[in-house]
Design a protein around this motif. Structure first.
Motif, short mmCIF file in Angstrom:
data_model
loop_
_atom_site.label_atom_id
_atom_site.label_comp_id
_atom_site.label_asym_id
_atom_site.label_seq_id
_atom_site.Cartn_x
_atom_site.Cartn_y
_atom_site.Cartn_z
N GLU A 65 -23.15 1.57 102.16
CA GLU A 65 -23.53 2.82 101.51
C GLU A 65 -24.75 3.43 102.19
O GLU A 65 -25.71 2.73 102.49
N GLU A 68 -29.93 4.92 99.80
CA GLU A 68 -30.72 3.82 99.24
C GLU A 68 -30.73 3.91 97.71
O GLU A 68 -30.63 2.90 97.01
N CYS A 71 -27.77 2.35 96.13
CA CYS A 71 -27.83 0.88 96.15
C CYS A 71 -28.74 0.38 95.04
O CYS A 71 -28.40 -0.56 94.31
N GLN A 102 -26.99 -1.01 103.52
CA GLN A 102 -27.42 0.38 103.30
C GLN A 102 -27.76 1.01 104.65
O GLN A 102 -28.57 0.47 105.42
#
Ligand SMILES: C[S@@+](CC[C@H](N)C(=O)[O-])C[C@H]1O[C@@H](n2cnc3c(N)ncnc32)[C@H](O)[C@@H]1O
Length: 216
Positions: A65, A68, A71, A102
């Protein structure tokens, strides 16, 4: 779609693609499939999908992903603690059940994922315009050389009636994109016409979700 677009979506919490629940096809499809866990489960462009927690009953899950914030929210919303380390161009969010890389999916290296037995794509391929979809699949092949199975959830609507994301990806395109695969099987069709796609409502004359099981 450029990275900036998605980062802004997360900053402004314009995340209508996010489902408040597990995808309804997941338990159905898994009960039909004769899939034996081998290797980890990879979820590209994973957002903060609850599906990752569900999938973790079948093996270690690795998400990828860009944002940030996504996440952080993924773990914090389930009151799960996590450890973050920087590894090259990515940050690794670590947890016993689900890790997330990430950073940019297109910069991931196969050694960051290790042996992947299953790929789960919900709203990843359809998040990207056509040229990026081709790059996305090429990168998927690089990251997961096989043997691997992909559960792909795709979406179809009259593309002239709406500009994505999500983009309409026809069955014909799916078969072309994955023409290198040993098999592409259409597992299930969900008619979402007049219904919501996660938290979003689209003004289109039909909206069909299709689940594919693709092996290479
Ligand atoms: C439509 S959302 C789907 C998220 C998730 N799969 C779900 O079902 O909720 C697409 C996600 O891909 C992420 N994304 C877009 N481009 C990316 C990239 N190049 N690398 C990693 N993640 C990316 C976005 O931040 C966004 O969270």
């Amino acid at each position: 779609m450029q990275s900036e677009f998605w980062l802004q979506c997360w900053q402004q919490q314009r995340i209508g693609f996010h489902q408040q629940d597990i995808h309804p096809l997941l338990p159905v499809v898994f009960s039909q499939l004769n899939w034996q866990p081998s290797g980890a489960i990879f979820a590209p462009l994973s957002g903060k999908s609850l599906d990752l927690w569900w999938l973790s009953q079948h093996g270690k899950v690795l998400g990828a992903e860009l944002a940030e914030l996504a996440c952080q929210q993924f773990y914090q919303e389930q009151t799960q603690s996590f450890v973050v380390t920087t590894q090259g161009q990515h940050q690794r969010f670590s947890h016993p059940a689900v890790d997330i890389w990430q950073g940019d999916y297109f910069d991931l290296k196969p050694e960051q994922l290790g042996d992947i037995g299953l790929i789960y794509d919900r709203a990843a391929l359809i998040a990207l315009p056509l040229p990026m979809r081709i790059d996305y699949v090429n990168q998927l092949k690089r990251l997961c050389p096989g043997p691997v199975s992909l559960l792909l959830l795709s979406l179809e609507y009259p593309h002239q009636q709406m500009s994505g994301p999500p983009f309409s990806v026809t069955e014909c395109e799916v078969r072309q994109l994955f023409d290198f695969a040993a098999s592409v099987e259409l597992l299930a069709i969900r008619n979402l016409t007049g219904r919501a796609f996660a938290q979003r409502q689209f003004n289109v004359s039909y909206l069909i979700e299709k689940a594919y099981w693709i092996c290479w």
